[in-house]
Write a protein that holds these residues in place. Sequence first.
Motif, PDB file in Angstrom:
ATOM      1  N   GLY A   1       0.842  -1.197   0.000  1.00 46.05           N
ATOM      2  CA  GLY A   1       0.000   0.000   0.000  1.00 46.05           C
ATOM      3  C   GLY A   1       0.868   1.235   0.000  1.00 46.05           C
ATOM      4  N   SER A   2       1.008   1.830   1.174  1.00 45.59           N
ATOM      5  CA  SER A   2       1.865   3.006   1.291  1.00 45.59           C
ATOM      6  C   SER A   2       2.446   3.072   2.695  1.00 45.59           C
ATOM      7  N   ALA A   3       3.578   3.756   2.807  1.00 45.44           N
ATOM      8  CA  ALA A   3       4.212   3.922   4.111  1.00 45.44           C
ATOM      9  C   ALA A   3       3.309   4.726   5.044  1.00 45.44           C
ATOM     10  N   THR A   4       2.529   5.648   4.452  1.00 41.11           N
ATOM     11  CA  THR A   4       1.623   6.465   5.261  1.00 41.11           C
ATOM     12  C   THR A   4       0.546   5.600   5.907  1.00 41.11           C
ATOM     13  N   ALA A   5      -0.001   4.656   5.121  1.00 35.67           N
ATOM     14  CA  ALA A   5      -1.029   3.746   5.650  1.00 35.67           C
ATOM     15  C   ALA A   5      -0.443   2.860   6.751  1.00 35.67           C
ATOM     16  N   ALA A   6       0.777   2.398   6.526  1.00 37.76           N
ATOM     17  CA  ALA A   6       1.437   1.555   7.526  1.00 37.76           C
ATOM     18  C   ALA A   6       1.698   2.339   8.803  1.00 37.76           C
ATOM     19  N   GLU A   7       2.133   3.608   8.634  1.00 42.56           N
ATOM     20  CA  GLU A   7       2.415   4.447   9.805  1.00 42.56           C
ATOM     21  C   GLU A   7       1.148   4.731  10.598  1.00 42.56           C
ATOM     22  N   GLN A   8       0.063   5.028   9.907  1.00 40.98           N
ATOM     23  CA  GLN A   8      -1.200   5.314  10.588  1.00 40.98           C
ATOM     24  C   GLN A   8      -1.725   4.070  11.314  1.00 40.98           C
ATOM     25  N   PHE A   9      -1.552   2.935  10.664  1.00 39.50           N
ATOM     26  CA  PHE A   9      -1.974   1.663  11.276  1.00 39.50           C
ATOM     27  C   PHE A   9      -1.219   1.431  12.587  1.00 39.50           C
ATOM     28  N   LEU A  10       0.100   1.678  12.584  1.00 44.23           N
ATOM     29  CA  LEU A  10       0.918   1.493  13.786  1.00 44.23           C
ATOM     30  C   LEU A  10       0.539   2.489  14.879  1.00 44.23           C
ATOM     31  N   LEU A  11       0.267   3.742  14.474  1.00 45.72           N
ATOM     32  CA  LEU A  11      -0.122   4.759  15.457  1.00 45.72           C
ATOM     33  C   LEU A  11      -1.434   4.377  16.151  1.00 45.72           C
ATOM     34  N   ASP A  12      -2.380   3.860  15.362  1.00 49.46           N
ATOM     35  CA  ASP A  12      -3.666   3.426  15.934  1.00 49.46           C
ATOM     36  C   ASP A  12      -3.459   2.270  16.913  1.00 49.46           C
ATOM     37  N   LYS A  13      -2.614   1.336  16.524  1.00 49.16           N
ATOM     38  CA  LYS A  13      -2.366   0.176  17.383  1.00 49.16           C
ATOM     39  C   LYS A  13      -1.618   0.575  18.656  1.00 49.16           C
ATOM     40  N   LEU A  14      -0.706   1.529  18.532  1.00 47.63           N
ATOM     41  CA  LEU A  14       0.039   1.992  19.705  1.00 47.63           C
ATOM     42  C   LEU A  14      -0.872   2.657  20.732  1.00 47.63           C
ATOM     43  N   LYS A  15      -1.902   3.358  20.246  1.00 49.86           N
ATOM     44  CA  LYS A  15      -2.858   3.975  21.169  1.00 49.86           C
ATOM     45  C   LYS A  15      -3.666   2.916  21.908  1.00 49.86           C
ATOM     46  N   GLN A  16      -3.999   1.834  21.194  1.00 50.85           N
ATOM     47  CA  GLN A  16      -4.779   0.751  21.800  1.00 50.85           C
ATOM     48  C   GLN A  16      -3.914  -0.157  22.680  1.00 50.85           C
ATOM     49  N   GLN A  17      -2.674  -0.350  22.241  1.00 52.33           N
ATOM     50  CA  GLN A  17      -1.819  -1.364  22.867  1.00 52.33           C
ATOM     51  C   GLN A  17      -0.365  -0.873  22.889  1.00 52.33           C
TER      52      GLN A  17
END
Length: 378
Positions: free
Chosen positions: A287-303
């Motif tokens: 996909g894109s590095a931006t999508a990967a970064e946003q995915f990680l940021l969301d997961k970091l907030k949850q976990q």
Amino acid sequence: MLELLFLLLPVAAAYGWFMGRNSVKHKELKGRASITRNLSSGLNFLLTDQEDKAIEQLLELLDIEAATIETYLALANLFRRKGDWDKAIRIHEKLHQLKLPKPQAQQIQFELAKDYFSAGLYDRAEKLLVDLVKSPALAEIALKQLFSIFIATHEWQKASQYSAAVDNTTSKSLRIAQANMQIEALKSQSQLDTKQVLQLTEHYPTAIRPKYELAQLALSLHDISLAKSALLYLVEHKPQWSADLLPLLQQCELADEEWYQLLSKLANKHHNITAVVLLASWLAEHGSATAAEQFLLDKLKQQPSIRLFQQLLQIRQQQSAPAAEVLSSVKELVNAYLDKKSLYSCRNCGFKTRKQYWLCPSCQQWEMVEPISGIDGR
């Protein structure tokens, strides 16, 4: 005169009965006094740290009064916990010689076997335990103690002799132990082949080791289909092991969509850190590095997770050339921190290690050492 004699006969009989009764009471009182003296003397020796003399005194009392068996068992167990195995053995051996009801005699035999095991007298312990495997009441604990002997002596092949006995129990831990020891026996004889391991996976479906060994063996033989099947089964039933299973699955040539679906399920349903990291890498690649970064940021907030933060640093480092040098220094600090952290923990005793063990070195339980979860976990 004759009439007088007949009159005196009942009196004589009554006197004889009275004296006889008093004689029996006297003997009983004398016996009890002797028991009390021996018991008091034995306790006195214990209190004055003269344990050897105390045991001699108490064992003499045992010949007189067998009704105090529970007291002797408690005393022997106390000595065993203190590491005084020779004293525990002496008491249990003496008890073992008594003619007792079968359940009580078998329990004493088991306790004596534990003494022998603690003292390193494995042959003696094994001989006693083999008989107890036939006892419905003690079969399970006797098998567990026998397996402890085979672990201590690395006589893995002996475990297979008790396959039927293990199958007759309801113990999951015994089945897992049996599967692992049969794998160890095959490895020690360099006879690990697909057919044998496949049989073990079918016979012991709750054990992880046979499936894991089957997958590794299949990969070494380039049997991708068999390896994939074994690994997907393990991921489905043991998602907590994903940190070790997913790198092997990467070698199984899964289609992009299948790989994505697997990682998504592990990341979202089971919150597995390794799956999140691999899914972020897949998103960055497909996909894109931006999508990967946003995915990680969301997961970091949850976990919150150090390893997810590490992956986020890597993606940002690739995105921003000016910030790459600064991020590289931070990444090195994070790597140094993680390099000192344990990767596995025993869920039975809490033992922590960076190395995978099928048998916990601390509590000697099979398949209890699992990848660590949490902020430092995988």
